[in-house]
Design a protein around this motif. Structure first.
Motif, PDB file in Angstrom:
ATOM      1  N   SER A   1       0.809  -1.224   0.000  1.00 22.24           N
ATOM      2  CA  SER A   1       0.000   0.000   0.000  1.00 22.24           C
ATOM      3  C   SER A   1       0.840   1.272   0.000  1.00 22.24           C
ATOM      4  O   SER A   1       0.344   2.347  -0.343  1.00 22.24           O
ATOM      5  CB  SER A   1      -0.936   0.004   1.210  1.00 22.24           C
ATOM      6  OG  SER A   1      -0.178  -0.016   2.406  1.00 22.24           O
ATOM      7  N   GLU A   2       2.112   1.195   0.354  1.00 26.88           N
ATOM      8  CA  GLU A   2       2.994   2.369   0.367  1.00 26.88           C
ATOM      9  C   GLU A   2       3.684   2.593  -0.971  1.00 26.88           C
ATOM     10  O   GLU A   2       4.426   3.541  -1.128  1.00 26.88           O
ATOM     11  CB  GLU A   2       4.043   2.206   1.466  1.00 26.88           C
ATOM     12  CG  GLU A   2       3.468   2.183   2.861  1.00 26.88           C
ATOM     13  CD  GLU A   2       4.538   1.980   3.919  1.00 26.88           C
ATOM     14  OE1 GLU A   2       5.733   2.188   3.631  1.00 26.88           O
ATOM     15  OE2 GLU A   2       4.175   1.616   5.035  1.00 26.88           O
ATOM     16  N   GLY A   3       3.497   1.713  -1.907  1.00 26.05           N
ATOM     17  CA  GLY A   3       4.161   1.818  -3.200  1.00 26.05           C
ATOM     18  C   GLY A   3       4.878   0.529  -3.493  1.00 26.05           C
ATOM     19  O   GLY A   3       4.563  -0.519  -2.952  1.00 26.05           O
ATOM     20  N   CYS A   4       5.859   0.613  -4.350  1.00 23.59           N
ATOM     21  CA  CYS A   4       6.632  -0.591  -4.612  1.00 23.59           C
ATOM     22  C   CYS A   4       8.097  -0.303  -4.381  1.00 23.59           C
ATOM     23  O   CYS A   4       8.541   0.846  -4.432  1.00 23.59           O
ATOM     24  CB  CYS A   4       6.360  -1.165  -5.997  1.00 23.59           C
ATOM     25  SG  CYS A   4       7.045  -0.291  -7.381  1.00 23.59           S
ATOM     26  N   GLY A   5       8.827  -1.355  -4.110  1.00 24.89           N
ATOM     27  CA  GLY A   5      10.242  -1.206  -3.816  1.00 24.89           C
ATOM     28  C   GLY A   5      11.043  -2.280  -4.504  1.00 24.89           C
ATOM     29  O   GLY A   5      10.519  -3.290  -4.969  1.00 24.89           O
ATOM     30  N   ALA A   6      12.320  -2.032  -4.561  1.00 23.86           N
ATOM     31  CA  ALA A   6      13.250  -2.957  -5.176  1.00 23.86           C
ATOM     32  C   ALA A   6      14.484  -3.041  -4.306  1.00 23.86           C
ATOM     33  O   ALA A   6      14.884  -2.058  -3.675  1.00 23.86           O
ATOM     34  CB  ALA A   6      13.635  -2.475  -6.581  1.00 23.86           C
ATOM     35  N   GLY A   7      15.066  -4.207  -4.270  1.00 26.88           N
ATOM     36  CA  GLY A   7      16.304  -4.389  -3.538  1.00 26.88           C
ATOM     37  C   GLY A   7      17.200  -5.356  -4.275  1.00 26.88           C
ATOM     38  O   GLY A   7      16.722  -6.304  -4.892  1.00 26.88           O
ATOM     39  N   PHE A   8      18.489  -5.055  -4.238  1.00 26.26           N
ATOM     40  CA  PHE A   8      19.434  -6.012  -4.797  1.00 26.26           C
ATOM     41  C   PHE A   8      20.759  -5.913  -4.067  1.00 26.26           C
ATOM     42  O   PHE A   8      21.097  -4.885  -3.490  1.00 26.26           O
ATOM     43  CB  PHE A   8      19.615  -5.861  -6.312  1.00 26.26           C
ATOM     44  CG  PHE A   8      20.211  -4.561  -6.766  1.00 26.26           C
ATOM     45  CD1 PHE A   8      21.586  -4.383  -6.829  1.00 26.26           C
ATOM     46  CD2 PHE A   8      19.391  -3.518  -7.157  1.00 26.26           C
ATOM     47  CE1 PHE A   8      22.130  -3.182  -7.266  1.00 26.26           C
ATOM     48  CE2 PHE A   8      19.924  -2.315  -7.597  1.00 26.26           C
ATOM     49  CZ  PHE A   8      21.296  -2.148  -7.655  1.00 26.26           C
TER      50      PHE A   8
ATOM     51  N   ALA B   1      18.521  -0.274  -1.963  1.00 24.43           N
ATOM     52  CA  ALA B   1      17.082  -0.306  -1.702  1.00 24.43           C
ATOM     53  C   ALA B   1      16.493   0.887  -2.429  1.00 24.43           C
ATOM     54  O   ALA B   1      16.977   2.005  -2.281  1.00 24.43           O
ATOM     55  CB  ALA B   1      16.794  -0.208  -0.211  1.00 24.43           C
ATOM     56  N   LEU B   2      15.497   0.652  -3.242  1.00 22.27           N
ATOM     57  CA  LEU B   2      14.835   1.721  -3.978  1.00 22.27           C
ATOM     58  C   LEU B   2      13.350   1.690  -3.656  1.00 22.27           C
ATOM     59  O   LEU B   2      12.763   0.612  -3.569  1.00 22.27           O
ATOM     60  CB  LEU B   2      15.030   1.537  -5.485  1.00 22.27           C
ATOM     61  CG  LEU B   2      16.489   1.547  -5.928  1.00 22.27           C
ATOM     62  CD1 LEU B   2      16.883   0.167  -6.377  1.00 22.27           C
ATOM     63  CD2 LEU B   2      16.682   2.534  -7.032  1.00 22.27           C
TER      64      LEU B   2
END
Length: 151
Positions: A21-28, A41-42
């Motif tokens: 619900s807060e948006g989407c994120g990406a991590g690598f 972390a984006l």
């Protein structure tokens, strides 16, 4: 997609995306053959499906690896769909996902050696944690919306 793998050391990358619900994120987490780690972390201010978030994580990681001139890359991710589409075992049915797949394939072509394998979710915990950082948590890290940690 898999290119011939040699015995030369390669970089590894664990990648994950999440949507809530807060948006989407990406991590690598990109790790050199010597063990140097780059963790990202984006957080994106748009909503997206989990599959779209997984692709955003993969594309961000591939762009970073290309930018630092990685030539050999082994990726580990827990998304069955993304891994199988990149490896050409599945076709993309949705136009937006097809666009992400096309971008990923274009980036993959820039590596001399590339492989991508699916791993169980419990083996991808660190990338998952990075992808789930909220805007509030990121804001507490030096007031920026992108977190990077070099070890």
């Amino acid at each position: 997609m898999e290119k011939e793998f040699s015995s030369e050391p390669s970089w590894t990358m664990f990648v994950d995306g999440s949507s809530n619900s807060e948006g989407c994120g990406a991590g690598f987490i990109l790790t050199s053959p010597q063990g140097f780690k780059i963790q990202f972390a984006l957080h994106f201010k748009f909503s997206a499906s989990n599959n779209k978030a997984e692709y955003e994580a993969l594309i961000a990681g591939l762009r970073m690896a290309k930018a630092i001139q990685v030539k050999r890359l082994a990726i580990r991710g827990d998304s069955q769909l993304v891994v199988n589409q990149v490896n050409r075992d599945y076709k993309a049915q949705d136009d937006r996902i097809a666009a992400n797949l096309s971008m990923a394939k274009e980036l993959v072509a820039s590596f001399k050696v590339f492989e991508m394998h699916r791993i169980p979710k419990n083996k991808n915990g660190k990338a998952d944690a990075l992808s789930r950082l909220s805007m509030e948590a990121l804001a507490q890290l030096d007031g920026v919306s992108v977190y990077q940690k070099f070890i």
